[in-house]
Scaffold this active site. Sequence first.
Site, PDB file in Angstrom:
ATOM      1  N   TYR A  46       0.845  -1.205   0.000  1.00 36.91           N
ATOM      2  CA  TYR A  46       0.000   0.000   0.000  1.00 36.91           C
ATOM      3  C   TYR A  46       0.880   1.256   0.000  1.00 36.91           C
ATOM      4  O   TYR A  46       0.747   2.113  -0.876  1.00 36.91           O
ATOM      5  CB  TYR A  46      -0.886  -0.039   1.234  1.00 36.91           C
ATOM      6  CG  TYR A  46      -1.872   1.103   1.348  1.00 36.91           C
ATOM      7  CD1 TYR A  46      -2.985   1.174   0.518  1.00 36.91           C
ATOM      8  CD2 TYR A  46      -1.704   2.105   2.308  1.00 36.91           C
ATOM      9  CE1 TYR A  46      -3.912   2.214   0.634  1.00 36.91           C
ATOM     10  CE2 TYR A  46      -2.633   3.139   2.429  1.00 36.91           C
ATOM     11  CZ  TYR A  46      -3.731   3.195   1.593  1.00 36.91           C
ATOM     12  OH  TYR A  46      -4.639   4.219   1.720  1.00 36.91           O
ATOM     13  N   ASN A  95      -6.183   9.717   8.366  1.00 41.23           N
ATOM     14  CA  ASN A  95      -7.318   8.893   8.858  1.00 41.23           C
ATOM     15  C   ASN A  95      -8.652   9.635   8.827  1.00 41.23           C
ATOM     16  O   ASN A  95      -8.805  10.649   9.506  1.00 41.23           O
ATOM     17  CB  ASN A  95      -7.072   8.457  10.304  1.00 41.23           C
ATOM     18  CG  ASN A  95      -5.890   7.534  10.434  1.00 41.23           C
ATOM     19  OD1 ASN A  95      -4.768   7.937  10.128  1.00 41.23           O
ATOM     20  ND2 ASN A  95      -6.112   6.306  10.861  1.00 41.23           N
ATOM     21  N   ASN A  98     -14.000  -0.421  14.361  1.00 42.66           N
ATOM     22  CA  ASN A  98     -13.856  -1.510  15.350  1.00 42.66           C
ATOM     23  C   ASN A  98     -14.396  -1.108  16.713  1.00 42.66           C
ATOM     24  O   ASN A  98     -15.210  -1.817  17.308  1.00 42.66           O
ATOM     25  CB  ASN A  98     -12.371  -1.865  15.535  1.00 42.66           C
ATOM     26  CG  ASN A  98     -11.948  -3.017  14.644  1.00 42.66           C
ATOM     27  OD1 ASN A  98     -12.667  -3.402  13.727  1.00 42.66           O
ATOM     28  ND2 ASN A  98     -10.763  -3.555  14.886  1.00 42.66           N
ATOM     29  N   GLY A 129      -1.185  -2.793  21.199  1.00 41.68           N
ATOM     30  CA  GLY A 129      -0.074  -2.171  21.925  1.00 41.68           C
ATOM     31  C   GLY A 129      -0.619  -1.618  23.235  1.00 41.68           C
ATOM     32  O   GLY A 129      -1.610  -2.122  23.778  1.00 41.68           O
ATOM     33  N   ASP A 130       0.008  -0.520  23.725  1.00 45.20           N
ATOM     34  CA  ASP A 130      -0.472   0.033  25.005  1.00 45.20           C
ATOM     35  C   ASP A 130      -1.464   1.179  24.787  1.00 45.20           C
ATOM     36  O   ASP A 130      -1.900   1.822  25.746  1.00 45.20           O
ATOM     37  CB  ASP A 130       0.716   0.493  25.872  1.00 45.20           C
ATOM     38  CG  ASP A 130       1.522   1.588  25.200  1.00 45.20           C
ATOM     39  OD1 ASP A 130       1.100   2.086  24.128  1.00 45.20           O
ATOM     40  OD2 ASP A 130       2.585   1.966  25.744  1.00 45.20           O
ATOM     41  N   GLY A 131      -1.782   1.457  23.515  1.00 46.23           N
ATOM     42  CA  GLY A 131      -2.786   2.494  23.216  1.00 46.23           C
ATOM     43  C   GLY A 131      -2.226   3.905  23.288  1.00 46.23           C
ATOM     44  O   GLY A 131      -2.980   4.881  23.213  1.00 46.23           O
ATOM     45  N   THR A 136      -0.678   7.596  18.534  1.00 47.18           N
ATOM     46  CA  THR A 136      -1.664   8.643  18.247  1.00 47.18           C
ATOM     47  C   THR A 136      -2.115   8.621  16.791  1.00 47.18           C
ATOM     48  O   THR A 136      -1.388   8.155  15.908  1.00 47.18           O
ATOM     49  CB  THR A 136      -1.089  10.050  18.525  1.00 47.18           C
ATOM     50  OG1 THR A 136      -0.072  10.318  17.564  1.00 47.18           O
ATOM     51  CG2 THR A 136      -0.543  10.174  19.931  1.00 47.18           C
TER      52      THR A 136
END
Length: 314
Positions: A149, A178, A194, A209-211, A214
């Site tokens: 991509y 995004n 999601n 991951g740990d969120g 960003t």
Amino acid sequence: MLKFNQKRMLVTGGAGFLGSHLCEKLLLEGHSVICVDNFFTGNKKNILHLIDDSNFELVRHDITFPLYLEVDEIYNLACPASPVHYQYDPVQTIKTAVHGAINMLGLAKRTGAKIFQASTSEVYGDPEIHPQKESYWGRVNPIGIRSCYDEGKRCAETLFFDYHRQHDLKIKVSRIFNTYGPRMHPDDGRVVSNFIVQALQGDDITIYGDGSQTRSFCFVDDLIEGFLLFMNSEDDFTGPVNLGNPNEFTILELAEKVISLTNSNSKLIFRPLPEDDPKQRQPDISLAKDKLDWKIKTELDEGLKHTINYFEKK
Ligand code: NAD
Ligand code: UDP
Ligand code: UDP
């Protein structure tokens, strides 16, 4: 026959998430729209409400093959866009990005049509510069699982600029960050869809991951307005131009917002971070503001409400 000021627009990928909003907007402006799509990730339901419009035409076609039509402007959006979709058949993804671009540029060259490219923030890869300006060349892995991509879209940008320099084509290259909104695919694995689907169904919210990574999320209506402003700008403004919302959130913050807006009891669960997942992404949109006078109108909470509403009805 065409009416005064009416243009013949070709939208490739017109049955997809962004394409369907674009077709709708172009029809509202009174243009004649040909939507070309092979329905790989697109869906007829996204454009069903346009079918009876006499200015709308739907063509099932794969843009990796030549296409002969007479048009005034081309919006080239055809390409699977979410990691789950573009990694499903990576060879077809890069063919769509590259062969598809060559065919649409060939069509633009023969007809003299102006041509818009839906490029992506992924051309910056996992960036060392933050926020990303158009002048940044990016940091992309050429052989990883996202490369079909990322490198496909980079090669398409090269083709656009070479056709512009060599054949004097009128090009408009946008780098989209995004974007979310109604008609996103519920199962394309993207974070906004999601989380909303999980929250509405009371399932666990999957944080990869740990969120702390960003993203900056743009509501679809704002983005489409940016497309039209860009397409109608001076011919010498070719881009590339970043289009996105610069407000940056961690993935954890997004999860908390979605849980609160849906009044959900869902719990957070942590899953491994996918390979080459960028840690930070935020557009610098000063060029778009300056050249196009483009303004963001919908902030995340409001845009999420519209999107949640859409998924609730679905
Ligand atoms: P989408 O998957 O909903 O739409 C893509 C459309 O292209 C689908 O309808 C699909 O069937 C069609 N398509 C795929 N391959 C094709 C081919 N070979 N021939 C004809 N049609 C084909 O994705 P989207 O989010 O609407 O993305 C549209 C464009 O915007 C893509 O080019 C994508 O790379 C770009 N983009 C989107 C985002 C985003 O956040 N949504 C961000 C950056 C770039
Ligand atoms: N092409 C197309 N539609 C057209 C004109 C061209 O699909 O109306 C395709 C054609 O298959 C060609 C490609 O676009 O391979 C690139 O066109 P270009 O004129 O640059 O190249 P050439 O025809 O010389 O290979
Ligand atoms: N992500 C997540 N949970 C999910 C889906 C995605 O934590 O259920 C993360 C993903 O790892 C990435 C971010 O959210 O860091 C955005 O992912 P998406 O696939 O939406 O877009 P992209 O990575 O292309 O920006």
